[in-house]
Design a protein around this motif. Sequence first.
Motif, PDB file in Angstrom:
ATOM      1  N   UNK A 255       0.822  -1.207   0.000  1.00 56.55           N
ATOM      2  CA  UNK A 255       0.000   0.000   0.000  1.00 56.55           C
ATOM      3  C   UNK A 255       0.856   1.257   0.000  1.00 56.55           C
ATOM      4  N   UNK A 256       2.047   1.167   0.592  1.00 61.32           N
ATOM      5  CA  UNK A 256       2.953   2.313   0.625  1.00 61.32           C
ATOM      6  C   UNK A 256       3.733   2.340  -0.676  1.00 61.32           C
ATOM      7  N   UNK A 257       3.589   3.421  -1.449  1.00 65.07           N
ATOM      8  CA  UNK A 257       4.289   3.529  -2.718  1.00 65.07           C
ATOM      9  C   UNK A 257       5.774   3.737  -2.486  1.00 65.07           C
ATOM     10  N   UNK A 262      10.401   6.359   0.143  1.00 61.97           N
ATOM     11  CA  UNK A 262      11.640   7.129   0.044  1.00 61.97           C
ATOM     12  C   UNK A 262      11.534   8.429   0.839  1.00 61.97           C
ATOM     13  N   UNK A 263      10.358   9.064   0.824  1.00 63.67           N
ATOM     14  CA  UNK A 263      10.184  10.269   1.635  1.00 63.67           C
ATOM     15  C   UNK A 263      10.290   9.944   3.118  1.00 63.67           C
ATOM     16  N   UNK A 264       9.780   8.762   3.511  1.00 67.85           N
ATOM     17  CA  UNK A 264       9.894   8.349   4.903  1.00 67.85           C
ATOM     18  C   UNK A 264      11.354   8.156   5.295  1.00 67.85           C
ATOM     19  N   UNK A 265      12.137   7.567   4.386  1.00 73.78           N
ATOM     20  CA  UNK A 265      13.554   7.368   4.668  1.00 73.78           C
ATOM     21  C   UNK A 265      14.292   8.691   4.807  1.00 73.78           C
ATOM     22  N   UNK A 269      16.903   9.917  10.408  1.00 74.14           N
ATOM     23  CA  UNK A 269      18.323  10.245  10.520  1.00 74.14           C
ATOM     24  C   UNK A 269      19.156   9.015  10.153  1.00 74.14           C
ATOM     25  N   UNK A 270      19.267   8.764   8.834  1.00 76.62           N
ATOM     26  CA  UNK A 270      19.961   7.582   8.343  1.00 76.62           C
ATOM     27  C   UNK A 270      21.054   7.992   7.367  1.00 76.62           C
ATOM     28  N   UNK A 271      22.090   7.169   7.276  1.00 73.16           N
ATOM     29  CA  UNK A 271      23.120   7.407   6.265  1.00 73.16           C
ATOM     30  C   UNK A 271      22.717   6.725   4.958  1.00 73.16           C
ATOM     31  N   UNK A 272      23.491   6.956   3.921  1.00 69.34           N
ATOM     32  CA  UNK A 272      23.130   6.443   2.585  1.00 69.34           C
ATOM     33  C   UNK A 272      23.116   4.918   2.551  1.00 69.34           C
ATOM     34  N   UNK A 273      24.044   4.300   3.260  1.00 66.98           N
ATOM     35  CA  UNK A 273      24.107   2.833   3.264  1.00 66.98           C
ATOM     36  C   UNK A 273      22.860   2.232   3.912  1.00 66.98           C
ATOM     37  N   UNK A 274      22.393   2.835   5.002  1.00 70.12           N
ATOM     38  CA  UNK A 274      21.187   2.351   5.684  1.00 70.12           C
ATOM     39  C   UNK A 274      19.956   2.555   4.814  1.00 70.12           C
ATOM     40  N   UNK A 275      19.893   3.685   4.106  1.00 67.10           N
ATOM     41  CA  UNK A 275      18.751   3.932   3.214  1.00 67.10           C
ATOM     42  C   UNK A 275      18.713   2.910   2.085  1.00 67.10           C
ATOM     43  N   UNK A 276      19.869   2.620   1.501  1.00 70.90           N
ATOM     44  CA  UNK A 276      19.924   1.638   0.417  1.00 70.90           C
ATOM     45  C   UNK A 276      19.488   0.260   0.907  1.00 70.90           C
TER      46      UNK A 276
END
Length: 332
Positions: A255-257, A262-265, A269-276
């Motif tokens: 349900x979450x697009x 990505x906006x939630x991420x 407070x996350x670094x790029x590696x955690x977001x990926x």
Amino acid sequence: MRKTLLVFPFILLIFMLPLVKAQEINSLELIVDPTGYVKVIEVVDLDNYSVVNVVPLLAKDVDALIVVDGKGNPLPYNLNGSYLEILGNSSMANITYYTASLTSKMGEVWSLRFNSNVSAKIVLPEGAIIVDLSDIPLEIAKNYIVMPPGNVSVSYILPPPSNTETATSSTSSSNLTVPTQRTSTTRSGNSSTAFTSSTSSSASNTRALKPVSTSTSGGNGLPLSALVFLSIVIALTGGLWYLKTKRRSSNEMQKVSREEFERKLESLNLNDEEKRALLYIYERGGRARQSDVRTDLGIPKTTAWRMFQRLEKQGLVRIYKKGRENWVELRF
């Protein structure tokens, strides 16, 4: 005359030096109990020419302290804080004790921390999942790891007890014996140790149990065919509930697009590696094997352990074991 009086104390000091000598640990092994108690085994080479050998311990608060020589004969000792003063004339000492001050727990994560001048063999509880290490292990086996010298830190989580283990624990206690009273140390080396083991209580409970009838019918019990049918119904109901729950969680994730996720991420407070890594898990339905995340994203093993530990502490993921693999599931 004055020169003689000044030189005499230095001569006396030189003769006294061999009387007390500090020793370093030769080999070190730690066996960790699920309750947090740690059994420590230290093997130390002693100096035969010293009256007192001082050996460092990993902790001040120790239980069930035992000091023996290479033949198993007890050695006289004196416990002075975190140092053990071994008396007598021996070339080797085998030191065993228990302590609860080396481990701590935060949430579901246990941490074992200590400082050692030699490499340490660490035996973790059965089924423990390592989530963080202070350094790369020198050796990794099925049931233990060997950490290099220095400030050692090992974080791990224990699997939840199964229904069988829960039922067993209600009639019998753990097979591991953990000391609950302090050991009194004397200069004679004889240690008076008190253990509280559940073996006797388990044995008494076993004697009190009555044999269960295994007849297929008769009396007030249900026929065997009815019990088999009831078991099949319960198993099918549980399987359908599991599939329904799994499908519901997957539908909620869909349900979450991707844009919303990505906006939630970005708001966290996350670094790029955690977001990926989190985006990788999202694209696979909200759960993925930890090894797949490391391999596909090119993240080193130790770095991945630390990253997922941080994410789990923030409540963003849940780490669980499925078969022999560690899985990561999104929690937001």
